[in-house]
Write a protein that holds these residues in place. Structure first.
Motif, PDB file in Angstrom:
ATOM      1  N   ASP A 152       0.853  -1.187   0.000  1.00 55.39           N
ATOM      2  CA  ASP A 152       0.000   0.000   0.000  1.00 55.39           C
ATOM      3  C   ASP A 152       0.889   1.237   0.000  1.00 55.39           C
ATOM      4  O   ASP A 152       2.124   1.135   0.025  1.00 55.39           O
ATOM      5  CB  ASP A 152      -0.910   0.006   1.234  1.00 55.39           C
ATOM      6  CG  ASP A 152      -1.892  -1.152   1.222  1.00 55.39           C
ATOM      7  OD1 ASP A 152      -2.390  -1.478   0.133  1.00 55.39           O
ATOM      8  OD2 ASP A 152      -2.151  -1.725   2.296  1.00 55.39           O
ATOM      9  N   ASN A 153       0.259   2.392   0.026  1.00 54.63           N
ATOM     10  CA  ASN A 153       1.013   3.646  -0.011  1.00 54.63           C
ATOM     11  C   ASN A 153       1.923   3.843   1.186  1.00 54.63           C
ATOM     12  O   ASN A 153       2.880   4.615   1.120  1.00 54.63           O
ATOM     13  CB  ASN A 153       0.060   4.836  -0.127  1.00 54.63           C
ATOM     14  CG  ASN A 153      -0.402   5.069  -1.554  1.00 54.63           C
ATOM     15  OD1 ASN A 153       0.231   4.619  -2.492  1.00 54.63           O
ATOM     16  ND2 ASN A 153      -1.513   5.770  -1.708  1.00 54.63           N
ATOM     17  N   ASP A 154       1.637   3.176   2.325  1.00 49.78           N
ATOM     18  CA  ASP A 154       2.460   3.370   3.514  1.00 49.78           C
ATOM     19  C   ASP A 154       3.594   2.359   3.609  1.00 49.78           C
ATOM     20  O   ASP A 154       4.309   2.315   4.605  1.00 49.78           O
ATOM     21  CB  ASP A 154       1.605   3.341   4.783  1.00 49.78           C
ATOM     22  CG  ASP A 154       0.792   2.066   4.926  1.00 49.78           C
ATOM     23  OD1 ASP A 154       0.734   1.284   3.957  1.00 49.78           O
ATOM     24  OD2 ASP A 154       0.208   1.852   6.017  1.00 49.78           O
ATOM     25  N   TYR A 155       3.783   1.533   2.579  1.00 44.72           N
ATOM     26  CA  TYR A 155       4.927   0.625   2.532  1.00 44.72           C
ATOM     27  C   TYR A 155       6.153   1.396   2.036  1.00 44.72           C
ATOM     28  O   TYR A 155       6.026   2.383   1.305  1.00 44.72           O
ATOM     29  CB  TYR A 155       4.657  -0.542   1.578  1.00 44.72           C
ATOM     30  CG  TYR A 155       3.900  -1.692   2.198  1.00 44.72           C
ATOM     31  CD1 TYR A 155       4.467  -2.966   2.286  1.00 44.72           C
ATOM     32  CD2 TYR A 155       2.613  -1.515   2.695  1.00 44.72           C
ATOM     33  CE1 TYR A 155       3.768  -4.026   2.834  1.00 44.72           C
ATOM     34  CE2 TYR A 155       1.906  -2.568   3.262  1.00 44.72           C
ATOM     35  CZ  TYR A 155       2.491  -3.824   3.332  1.00 44.72           C
ATOM     36  OH  TYR A 155       1.809  -4.871   3.883  1.00 44.72           O
ATOM     37  N   PRO A 156       7.364   0.971   2.391  1.00 44.56           N
ATOM     38  CA  PRO A 156       8.560   1.664   1.893  1.00 44.56           C
ATOM     39  C   PRO A 156       8.725   1.439   0.397  1.00 44.56           C
ATOM     40  O   PRO A 156       8.505   0.333  -0.098  1.00 44.56           O
ATOM     41  CB  PRO A 156       9.702   1.008   2.681  1.00 44.56           C
ATOM     42  CG  PRO A 156       9.188  -0.349   3.030  1.00 44.56           C
ATOM     43  CD  PRO A 156       7.717  -0.168   3.274  1.00 44.56           C
TER      44      PRO A 156
END
Length: 621
Positions: free
Chosen positions: A477-481
């Motif tokens: 998702d967008n909050d993964y590095p």
């Protein structure tokens, strides 16, 4: 489909194996370690040889370039002499200028040959540097394989001990008791038989310890582990009274070792993380419907949170609920709770809400208390917020392999001075952060230019032309590095960040990175000398992401400076200040815990990109 080291992960699937299989696994793994160590040593020698050759070739190239300047001067002198002789020949046609012409011709040819030599030498140097870069990549993969095999060895040792200990057997014992004259006969018989079973249990336990493959190691920790056996059956073969009141009994006692995996770790003096079940397999571990814990979404429970400070902030599942004292109704199930306050160590916990619950939070002051305003978040040109930074104070520290368990390139330990405070990313740059940069600039990463991204498989990195930062081989998702980025890709992002904010962003230097990651600690990990379990996302580190994929940034606890994921998750590019050596720091979700120590550094090619390398940013104050 996730690409991961299947051969190394499958051993982590806990199961019942017989003692012989366990022993073979240990012996086979030890042999593999010896072979891989030899291979790694050979790679080190090969790398050093190639680097020495590259150095000599560059020195030769420098000499050729110096020679070019000399030949250029000689050619100019020869031309001047030939022109002078030609002018004289005009006045005296009988003058022979052949010698001057020959000298000039030779100098021109020498200069041409030198240029050709320079071109050939430059091509040879570039080819040699590619060979060095290739060996570096193979070396870091081989190192991870070697360290992973050591993890596998400890798991195999536990499994072998568990299997060897928990075996069934039968012992024949005899025991006699002089009955107390005031004792009821039935009680004397019961007591005699009980003592016989105890005798059999003691002998069987002694026998187990004697026959263990690691008998000496286990026996030394026997008292600490509190081991036991279970009586499974009793068959009395002879019994009766003799003399005045002497009762004797003979029996065959069926017994079985009763050892837990936690006790197995105690006997082998291993960290308890080797004695819990880890996610296994080469793909992202996904629970089946039958395996999932099901919660009734209609059930609501009250969660009450209290803390020892004022003006804190509570985040539940990433959403701010204000300050404590706080009571909120939540649906049954799993929730993440974080309580933060500037200048205090954060409280982070994953909870399973199946009833009304009260959490009492005790926030402790940070070793380094930040003054107001030292959390930094610049506004981008599109009026959105940039990555959040943490101010790191100036200071000094010991950099490198302080504990003596590191790699050669972590030595010697040096004193490093941070002359001025600076800001560094609270988290690794996320997919969402990077997406803003792509949308604003239409930048195309190296992986997206048809060159693909590497994943780790069968002990080596392999390229998949379809993989890139949008599709790293696992769900994100967008909050993964963000991953699958080269050093130049990371630098392009920080250049855009500088332009967009008007501030000076860059990658952290190695010294800044380690200083911030240590947060005042001189241990292998900022929390201690052992990786423990579920403290970070690295291979065999006990989280649900270990060996499966990167995890959302900020999942685990912050370090003493308030930074997330400086241990594990993804390797992070640093600025070495060198065009020759590029270095990543911090470890990754599919690399062994020993390679996630704060001092570990991997030297790799700057154009290498993989689904386990990302970056965080720094900013000058």
């Amino acid at each position: 489909m996730l690409r991961a080291p299947l051969a190394l992960l499958c051993v982590l699937l806990m199961g019942s194996v017989n003692a012989q299989t366990g022993a073979l696994t240990v012996e086979a793994t030890q042999a593999d370690i010896a072979n891989k160590q030899t291979e790694y040593d050979n790679y080190n020698l090969a790398l050093q040889t190639q680097m020495n050759q590259a150095k000599q070739m560059k020195e030769q190239l420098s000499k050729l370039r110096e020679q070019s300047k000399k030949l250029e001067r000689e050619k100019a002198i020869a031309l001047e002499e030939m022109n002078s002789q030609f002018q004289k020949m005009i006045d005296d046609p009988s003058l022979d200028i052949a010698s001057a012409r020959l000298t000039y011709t030779e100098s021109v040819n020498a200069h041409k040959q030198n240029k050709l030599d320079i071109q050939n030498q430059l091509a040879a140097v570039q080819e040699k540097e590619r060979e060095v870069a290739s060996i570096r990549v193979s070396k870091h993969s081989l190192l991870n394989t070697l360290e992973s095999l050591k993890e596998q060895l400890n798991n195999s040792r536990v499994e072998r001990l568990y299997s060897q200990f928990n075996k069934s057997g039968t012992l024949s014992v005899q025991h006699a008791v002089d009955c107390d004259l005031e004792e009821v006969i039935s009680e004397c018989i019961r007591r005699t038989e009980q003592l016989a079973k105890q005798k059999a249990s003691k002998r069987y336990l002694d026998k187990i310890f004697t026959e263990l493959s690691e008998s000496a190691t286990a026996s030394a920790q026997r008292n600490a582990a509190d081991t036991s056996v279970k009586v499974e059956s009793v068959k009395v073969t002879n019994k009766g009274f003799s003399g005045v009141a002497k009762y004797s009994v003979s029996m065959d006692v069926g017994l079985k070792g009763n050892l837990t995996r936690k006790q197995a770790c105690q006997l082998l003096e291993l960290n308890e993380r080797y004695c819990v079940e880890f996610p296994g397999g080469g793909e992202v571990a996904k629970k089946t419907e039958s395996q999932k814990v099901k919660y009734d979404a209609n059930l609501m429970y009250e969660l009450t949170i209290r803390s020892n400070v004022f003006d804190d902030e509570v985040y539940i599942d990433g959403v701010s609920y204000g300050s404590t004292k706080l009571s909120v109704m939540l649906p049954a199930g799993e929730h993440s709770v974080e309580v933060i306050k500037l200048g205090y160590q954060s409280y982070v916990e994953k909870i399973e809400l199946t009833e009304n619950r009260l959490i009492r939070v005790n926030l402790n002051k940070d070793a380094q208390s930040f003054a107001k305003g030292e959390k930094i978040q610049d506004i981008l040109s599109n009026d959105k917020q940039g990555p959040r930074l943490v101010a790191i104070p100036a200071g000094g520290f010991q950099m490198g392999d302080i504990t003596g368990r590191g790699l050669d390139n972590e030595r010697p330990v040096v004193s490093y001075k941070i002359e001025a405070s600076f800001g560094i990313g609270e988290k690794e740059i996320t997919v969402g952060d990077f997406g803003q940069f792509i949308a604003a600039t239409n930048y195309v990463t190296v992986a997206e230019q048809g060159k693909g991204c590497a994943y780790y498989s069968n002990s080596e990195p392999k390229y998949d032309m379809q993989m890139n930062w949008r599709n790293p081989g696992y769900e994100q998702d967008n909050d993964y590095p963000v991953v699958c980025v080269t050093l130049d890709d990371a630098k392009a992002y920080v250049d855009w960040l500088s332009t967009s904010t008007g501030k000076t962003y860059r990658l952290p230097t190695e010294g800044e990175w380690e200083y911030a990651a240590r947060a005042g600690s001189d241990l292998d990990y900022w929390w201690g000398d052992a990786i423990g379990s579920n403290n970070a996302n690295c291979g065999w580190c006990g989280s649900k992401w270990s060996n499966n994929s990167a995890s959302p940034t900020g999942t685990f606890k912050r370090n003493g400076y308030g930074l997330y994921d400086v241990i594990g998750n993804v390797w992070e590019w640093s600025d070495t200040g060198s065009d020759i050596v590029s270095v990543v720091r911090g470890g990754a979700w599919n690399f062994a815990p020993s390679l996630a120590r704060v001092s570990t550094r991997l030297e790799i090619a700057s154009d290498f990109r993989s689904n386990y390398i990302g970056f965080r940013v720094a900013r000058d104050r």
